[in-house]
Write a protein that holds these residues in place. Sequence first.
Motif, PDB file in Angstrom:
ATOM      1  N   PHE A 389       1.060  -1.563  -0.349  1.00  0.00           N
ATOM      2  CA  PHE A 389      -0.089  -0.181  -0.219  1.00  0.00           C
ATOM      3  C   PHE A 389       1.165   1.180   0.048  1.00  0.00           C
ATOM      4  N   LEU A 390       2.033   1.166   0.443  1.00  0.00           N
ATOM      5  CA  LEU A 390       3.037   2.538   0.337  1.00  0.00           C
ATOM      6  C   LEU A 390       3.398   2.635  -0.848  1.00  0.00           C
ATOM      7  N   GLY A 391       3.206   1.413  -1.619  1.00  0.00           N
ATOM      8  CA  GLY A 391       4.201   1.721  -3.185  1.00  0.00           C
ATOM      9  C   GLY A 391       2.700   1.941  -3.924  1.00  0.00           C
ATOM     10  N   ILE A 392       2.026   1.507  -3.817  1.00  0.00           N
ATOM     11  CA  ILE A 392       0.667   2.139  -4.513  1.00  0.00           C
ATOM     12  C   ILE A 392       0.111   4.453  -3.969  1.00  0.00           C
ATOM     13  N   GLY A 393       0.375   4.285  -2.700  1.00  0.00           N
ATOM     14  CA  GLY A 393       0.169   5.762  -2.322  1.00  0.00           C
ATOM     15  C   GLY A 393       1.410   6.890  -2.719  1.00  0.00           C
ATOM     16  N   ILE A 394       2.767   6.184  -2.605  1.00  0.00           N
ATOM     17  CA  ILE A 394       3.450   7.129  -3.682  1.00  0.00           C
ATOM     18  C   ILE A 394       3.122   7.143  -4.638  1.00  0.00           C
ATOM     19  N   SER A 395       3.012   6.160  -5.368  1.00  0.00           N
ATOM     20  CA  SER A 395       3.162   6.003  -7.151  1.00  0.00           C
ATOM     21  C   SER A 395       1.935   7.275  -7.735  1.00  0.00           C
ATOM     22  N   PHE A 396       0.584   6.964  -6.293  1.00  0.00           N
ATOM     23  CA  PHE A 396      -0.304   8.317  -7.025  1.00  0.00           C
ATOM     24  C   PHE A 396       0.844   9.265  -7.134  1.00  0.00           C
ATOM     25  N   ILE A 397       1.183   9.973  -5.199  1.00  0.00           N
ATOM     26  CA  ILE A 397       1.376  11.253  -5.177  1.00  0.00           C
ATOM     27  C   ILE A 397       2.619  11.605  -6.201  1.00  0.00           C
ATOM     28  N   GLU A 398       3.934  10.306  -6.413  1.00  0.00           N
ATOM     29  CA  GLU A 398       4.934  10.473  -7.767  1.00  0.00           C
ATOM     30  C   GLU A 398       3.932  10.879  -9.098  1.00  0.00           C
ATOM     31  N   PHE A 399       2.925  10.385  -9.652  1.00  0.00           N
ATOM     32  CA  PHE A 399       2.448  10.595 -10.676  1.00  0.00           C
ATOM     33  C   PHE A 399       2.744  12.530 -10.981  1.00  0.00           C
ATOM     34  N   PHE A 400       2.261  13.230 -10.421  1.00  0.00           N
ATOM     35  CA  PHE A 400       2.444  14.610 -10.454  1.00  0.00           C
ATOM     36  C   PHE A 400       4.147  14.512 -11.699  1.00  0.00           C
ATOM     37  N   CYS A 401       4.961  13.922 -11.098  1.00  0.00           N
ATOM     38  CA  CYS A 401       6.383  14.278 -12.099  1.00  0.00           C
ATOM     39  C   CYS A 401       6.276  13.008 -13.090  1.00  0.00           C
ATOM     40  N   THR A 402       6.188  11.787 -11.727  1.00  0.00           N
ATOM     41  CA  THR A 402       7.163  10.757 -13.425  1.00  0.00           C
ATOM     42  C   THR A 402       5.484  10.696 -14.638  1.00  0.00           C
ATOM     43  N   GLY A 403       4.410  11.376 -14.237  1.00  0.00           N
ATOM     44  CA  GLY A 403       3.280  11.118 -15.315  1.00  0.00           C
ATOM     45  C   GLY A 403       3.809  11.909 -16.856  1.00  0.00           C
ATOM     46  N   GLN A 404       4.252  12.948 -16.833  1.00  0.00           N
ATOM     47  CA  GLN A 404       5.300  13.686 -17.450  1.00  0.00           C
ATOM     48  C   GLN A 404       5.395  12.936 -18.729  1.00  0.00           C
ATOM     49  N   ILE A 405       6.141  11.798 -18.874  1.00  0.00           N
ATOM     50  CA  ILE A 405       6.716  10.720 -20.160  1.00  0.00           C
ATOM     51  C   ILE A 405       5.510   9.711 -20.311  1.00  0.00           C
ATOM     52  N   TYR A 406       4.965   9.374 -19.023  1.00  0.00           N
ATOM     53  CA  TYR A 406       3.854   8.454 -19.127  1.00  0.00           C
ATOM     54  C   TYR A 406       2.590   8.075 -19.683  1.00  0.00           C
ATOM     55  N   LEU A 407       2.044   9.436 -19.014  1.00  0.00           N
ATOM     56  CA  LEU A 407       0.327   9.532 -20.521  1.00  0.00           C
ATOM     57  C   LEU A 407       1.030  10.479 -22.442  1.00  0.00           C
ATOM     58  N   PRO A 408       1.840  10.525 -22.648  1.00  0.00           N
ATOM     59  CA  PRO A 408       1.714  10.488 -24.097  1.00  0.00           C
ATOM     60  C   PRO A 408       2.581   9.394 -24.550  1.00  0.00           C
ATOM     61  N   THR A 409       3.653   9.072 -23.929  1.00  0.00           N
ATOM     62  CA  THR A 409       3.318   7.297 -24.079  1.00  0.00           C
ATOM     63  C   THR A 409       2.984   6.124 -24.224  1.00  0.00           C
ATOM     64  N   ILE A 410       1.827   6.302 -23.790  1.00  0.00           N
ATOM     65  CA  ILE A 410       0.177   5.823 -23.238  1.00  0.00           C
ATOM     66  C   ILE A 410      -1.215   6.288 -23.880  1.00  0.00           C
ATOM     67  N   MET A 411      -0.770   7.440 -24.460  1.00  0.00           N
ATOM     68  CA  MET A 411      -1.563   7.729 -25.678  1.00  0.00           C
ATOM     69  C   MET A 411      -1.462   7.718 -27.342  1.00  0.00           C
ATOM     70  N   TYR A 412       0.068   7.240 -27.309  1.00  0.00           N
ATOM     71  CA  TYR A 412       0.099   6.259 -28.344  1.00  0.00           C
ATOM     72  C   TYR A 412       0.485   5.493 -29.070  1.00  0.00           C
ATOM     73  N   MET A 413       0.653   4.727 -27.972  1.00  0.00           N
ATOM     74  CA  MET A 413       0.798   2.714 -27.781  1.00  0.00           C
ATOM     75  C   MET A 413      -1.415   2.667 -27.693  1.00  0.00           C
ATOM     76  N   PHE A 414      -1.725   3.108 -27.487  1.00  0.00           N
ATOM     77  CA  PHE A 414      -3.183   2.999 -26.937  1.00  0.00           C
ATOM     78  C   PHE A 414      -4.168   3.738 -28.696  1.00  0.00           C
ATOM     79  N   ALA A 415      -3.016   4.221 -29.200  1.00  0.00           N
ATOM     80  CA  ALA A 415      -4.402   5.292 -30.190  1.00  0.00           C
ATOM     81  C   ALA A 415      -5.152   4.060 -30.801  1.00  0.00           C
ATOM     82  N   TYR A 416      -4.289   3.280 -30.888  1.00  0.00           N
ATOM     83  CA  TYR A 416      -5.106   1.886 -32.002  1.00  0.00           C
ATOM     84  C   TYR A 416      -5.453   0.984 -31.977  1.00  0.00           C
TER      85      TYR A 416
END
Length: 485
Positions: A389-416
């Motif tokens: 649960f510690l990993g879950i909580g920290i991941s959500f808090i960090e997503f503000f920072c780490t999601g900068q790369i993650y979001l556009p990568t997901i958009m491209y992978m799931f575009a089709y």
Amino acid sequence: MKKFIFLIFLCIEGVVYSSPTFKISQPYWNFGEIQEGAKISTRIKIKNVGNEVLIVKIRTSCECLTVDVNNLSLTPLEEKIIKLEFNSKGYSGKTIFYVFFDTNDPEVKHLPWIVEGNIVSLTNYENFLTSLTIKMFYTKGCIVCKKIMTKILPKIEQKLNIKIYVEEYPLEITKNYELFVSVEKELGYQNTKIPAVVIGKKILSGEKEIEKNIYSEIKNVVKQYEEVKLEQRIEQKEIVEQIKSLSVIPILFAGIVDGLNPCAFATIVFLIAYLLIIKKQTRKKLFLIGIFFIFGVFVTYLLIGIGLYKIVGVIEIKSIVSKIFYVLVGIITLVFAGLSFADMIAIKRIESGGQSRVFLQLPGSLRMKIYDFVDKSTKFKYIIPIGFFLGIGISFIEFFCTGQIYLPTIMYMFAYKSLRIKAFFYLVLYCLMYVLPLIIIFICVLFGLNSEIIEEFYRRFVKTVKFLTGVVFFVLSLLMFSVVF
């Protein structure tokens, strides 16, 4: 006595008509059976048969159903024709929608007006036009009209292997004549001869022109339809080939770079050092805590990706909204690329003793929240499962920072959508690469490597990480633009 009865009659009549009265030309609109993606329209007449001003507000139950006017104000006995348009893209099967009329008529304050029909999915059709509907405006006694219906059209149907439906509009009926004038104006024609046949967006007028050109015009409509379908098939094939050619290497690279993000890196080092030094945990317990923590991060990141996919998936790839969305994310990602390169230069200045600002980093307030969150979590009795649960909580808090790369990568992978399973596989690989640096750091600390040494090692290479992050952002921005253009 007669005068008295007459006065009573006037009073009754005044009661009946001393209010606005709403009247609509037809009780509902059944558009029959159409293909998915077809755009159809109809016109209805609204009239005020009362003796006071009628106010009408019009709304629809779906964005796919539009009206050319939303508010009407009709004086007594005034009438207006409104146009309804329906876009069947994305719908299939028996459907029902509503046009809501809100009026100041005391008898009809709210009217849900039904629009219904059957929409056949394009997947159920071949790539050739199987039926066509044309409109014929004529007057009684039209000899050529009868010839068209009984002789010419059957031959065309046989030649083109197509079923032709004719909507007949005798112009002696006032509403048909009004429709004819409206269609003539809409298609840009003037002084059209009678009879007239509307095929697609062209009007053939007069007996000679109809007999001479009706076959060629119907053939053109069929040909245009087949060309459009062919282009769609080619475009879909190109999209499939594009996603198939998507290499695993860029996905792996983006995941590793995201995992080397200062936000994620600093957190795992802090967690291990905190548990090992302050809490005096045994290595066995520390190992289990780390495994649960990393698994929590992996699961959370994967679930976030699936959630983002569902959000992005509601937008059609070729819709205007989708294009704007992808262009906007592409621009933002390009800005992040510039900020990453700027951070690399800023860190170099700071190392040289100067002052500068690093843009892409976890804010100090969030960093303190993470440390506080870890501190509180490690005070529980069952500390090993708490790691998950510690990993879950920290991941959500960090997503503000780490999601900068993650979001556009997901958009491209799931575009089709046609290769959803393969794209999901890429997402799993991305998440594995994201936690790989955490696994390596965890193993190093577990076997005695000082966390301060790891931090110092990372400081030496942080400029390289920022440079690689900028490269990833730049590539992702190009990929976003490639989806649209």
